[in-house]
Write a protein that holds these residues in place. Structure first.
Motif, PDB file in Angstrom:
ATOM      1  N   UNK A  77     -12.486 -52.204  38.006  1.00  0.00           N
ATOM      2  CA  UNK A  77     -12.265 -53.518  37.433  1.00  0.00           C
ATOM      3  C   UNK A  77     -12.003 -54.521  38.547  1.00  0.00           C
ATOM      4  N   UNK A  78     -12.628 -55.681  38.446  1.00  0.00           N
ATOM      5  CA  UNK A  78     -12.326 -56.805  39.321  1.00  0.00           C
ATOM      6  C   UNK A  78     -12.515 -58.075  38.495  1.00  0.00           C
ATOM      7  N   UNK A  79     -11.428 -58.481  37.820  1.00  0.00           N
ATOM      8  CA  UNK A  79     -11.460 -59.625  36.910  1.00  0.00           C
ATOM      9  C   UNK A  79     -10.577 -60.723  37.479  1.00  0.00           C
ATOM     10  N   UNK A  80     -11.113 -61.933  37.505  1.00  0.00           N
ATOM     11  CA  UNK A  80     -10.342 -63.110  37.936  1.00  0.00           C
ATOM     12  C   UNK A  80     -10.351 -64.151  36.834  1.00  0.00           C
ATOM     13  N   UNK A  81      -9.178 -64.525  36.409  1.00  0.00           N
ATOM     14  CA  UNK A  81      -8.990 -65.553  35.389  1.00  0.00           C
ATOM     15  C   UNK A  81      -9.957 -65.372  34.219  1.00  0.00           C
ATOM     16  N   UNK A  82     -10.407 -66.439  33.631  1.00  0.00           N
ATOM     17  CA  UNK A  82     -11.340 -66.379  32.500  1.00  0.00           C
ATOM     18  C   UNK A  82     -12.685 -66.941  32.956  1.00  0.00           C
ATOM     19  N   UNK A  83     -13.360 -66.171  33.777  1.00  0.00           N
ATOM     20  CA  UNK A  83     -14.655 -66.582  34.324  1.00  0.00           C
ATOM     21  C   UNK A  83     -15.748 -65.655  33.810  1.00  0.00           C
ATOM     22  N   UNK A  84     -17.004 -66.105  33.892  1.00  0.00           N
ATOM     23  CA  UNK A  84     -18.113 -65.235  33.459  1.00  0.00           C
ATOM     24  C   UNK A  84     -18.089 -63.909  34.204  1.00  0.00           C
ATOM     25  N   UNK A  85     -18.396 -62.851  33.473  1.00  0.00           N
ATOM     26  CA  UNK A  85     -18.318 -61.506  34.029  1.00  0.00           C
ATOM     27  C   UNK A  85     -19.492 -60.671  33.556  1.00  0.00           C
ATOM     28  N   UNK A  86     -19.616 -59.512  34.170  1.00  0.00           N
ATOM     29  CA  UNK A  86     -20.655 -58.565  33.802  1.00  0.00           C
ATOM     30  C   UNK A  86     -20.002 -57.198  33.574  1.00  0.00           C
ATOM     31  N   UNK A  87     -20.458 -56.511  32.527  1.00  0.00           N
ATOM     32  CA  UNK A  87     -19.987 -55.177  32.190  1.00  0.00           C
ATOM     33  C   UNK A  87     -21.157 -54.233  32.451  1.00  0.00           C
ATOM     34  N   UNK A  88     -20.971 -53.257  33.329  1.00  0.00           N
ATOM     35  CA  UNK A  88     -22.032 -52.322  33.682  1.00  0.00           C
ATOM     36  C   UNK A  88     -21.608 -50.932  33.247  1.00  0.00           C
ATOM     37  N   UNK A  89     -22.286 -50.395  32.239  1.00  0.00           N
ATOM     38  CA  UNK A  89     -22.007 -49.037  31.768  1.00  0.00           C
ATOM     39  C   UNK A  89     -22.797 -48.053  32.612  1.00  0.00           C
ATOM     40  N   UNK A  90     -22.142 -46.936  32.968  1.00  0.00           N
ATOM     41  CA  UNK A  90     -22.750 -45.930  33.838  1.00  0.00           C
ATOM     42  C   UNK A  90     -22.771 -44.580  33.146  1.00  0.00           C
ATOM     43  N   UNK A  91     -23.773 -43.802  33.480  1.00  0.00           N
ATOM     44  CA  UNK A  91     -23.859 -42.436  32.989  1.00  0.00           C
ATOM     45  C   UNK A  91     -24.319 -41.568  34.152  1.00  0.00           C
ATOM     46  N   UNK A  92     -23.515 -40.599  34.522  1.00  0.00           N
ATOM     47  CA  UNK A  92     -23.877 -39.713  35.621  1.00  0.00           C
ATOM     48  C   UNK A  92     -23.306 -40.116  36.958  1.00  0.00           C
ATOM     49  N   UNK A  93     -22.527 -41.201  37.013  1.00  0.00           N
ATOM     50  CA  UNK A  93     -21.885 -41.578  38.265  1.00  0.00           C
ATOM     51  C   UNK A  93     -20.655 -40.701  38.450  1.00  0.00           C
ATOM     52  N   UNK A  94     -20.439 -40.217  39.654  1.00  0.00           N
ATOM     53  CA  UNK A  94     -19.330 -39.290  39.894  1.00  0.00           C
ATOM     54  C   UNK A  94     -17.964 -39.960  39.861  1.00  0.00           C
TER      55      UNK A  94
END
Length: 149
Positions: A77-94
């Motif tokens: 997680x790297x969230x700052x205030x209420x700014x536009x963000x991206x959510x990246x779902x992963x499958x198979x990452x260690x």
């Protein structure tokens, strides 16, 4: 804001020295491109935050950074205030099941993931800016009309 670099094999999340300090993360994140299953854009990443920092920094409404443990899985997680963000779902990452990142380059990332890219890592903004513009052929564009209520 993180910098997102993309090549044929991986997505690299480049962290600034300050981001490394608050996230307790020494290196950039390198995610295999084939591990990315879904990318979503959001205006409020705080609604996606689950679990507790492990290790990480959390000042509600201001910053959330680091590894977060939630229901037996890890998220970065790297969230700052209420700014536009991206959510990246992963499958198979260690390491992680999901990345939640505040960045204004989320739209460029979604577009760049659909393109053929070079072997050398490049910023997602540059990839999209230099990509050829698709040409619509065949005359008229389809008309989209709302359904009657």
């Amino acid at each position: 804001m993180v910098t997102l670099l993309l090549d044929q094999t991986q997505l690299e999340v480049v962290l600034s020295p300050l981001e490394r300090a608050v996230s307790f993360h020494r290196d950039n994140l390198r995610i295999p491109r084939d591990a990315i299953t879904k990318v979503q854009l959001t205006d409020d990443a705080w609604t996606w935050l689950r679990g507790v920092p492990n290790p990480g920094t959390h000042i509600p409404g201001v910053v959330a950074a680091g590894s977060w443990k939630a229901a037996g899985s890890m998220e970065f997680v790297l969230i700052r205030r209420r700014r536009p963000s991206v959510i990246i779902d992963l499958d198979g990452d260690e390491g992680y099941r999901r990345l939640i990142l505040t960045t204004r380059h989320g739209l460029a990332l979604t577009q760049a993931l659909r393109l053929d890219v070079s072997v050398e890592p490049a910023d997602v903004e540059e990839i999209v800016a230099t990509a050829p513009t698709p040409v619509i052929t065949g005359g008229k564009r389809p008309v989209i009309r709302p359904r009657p209520a």
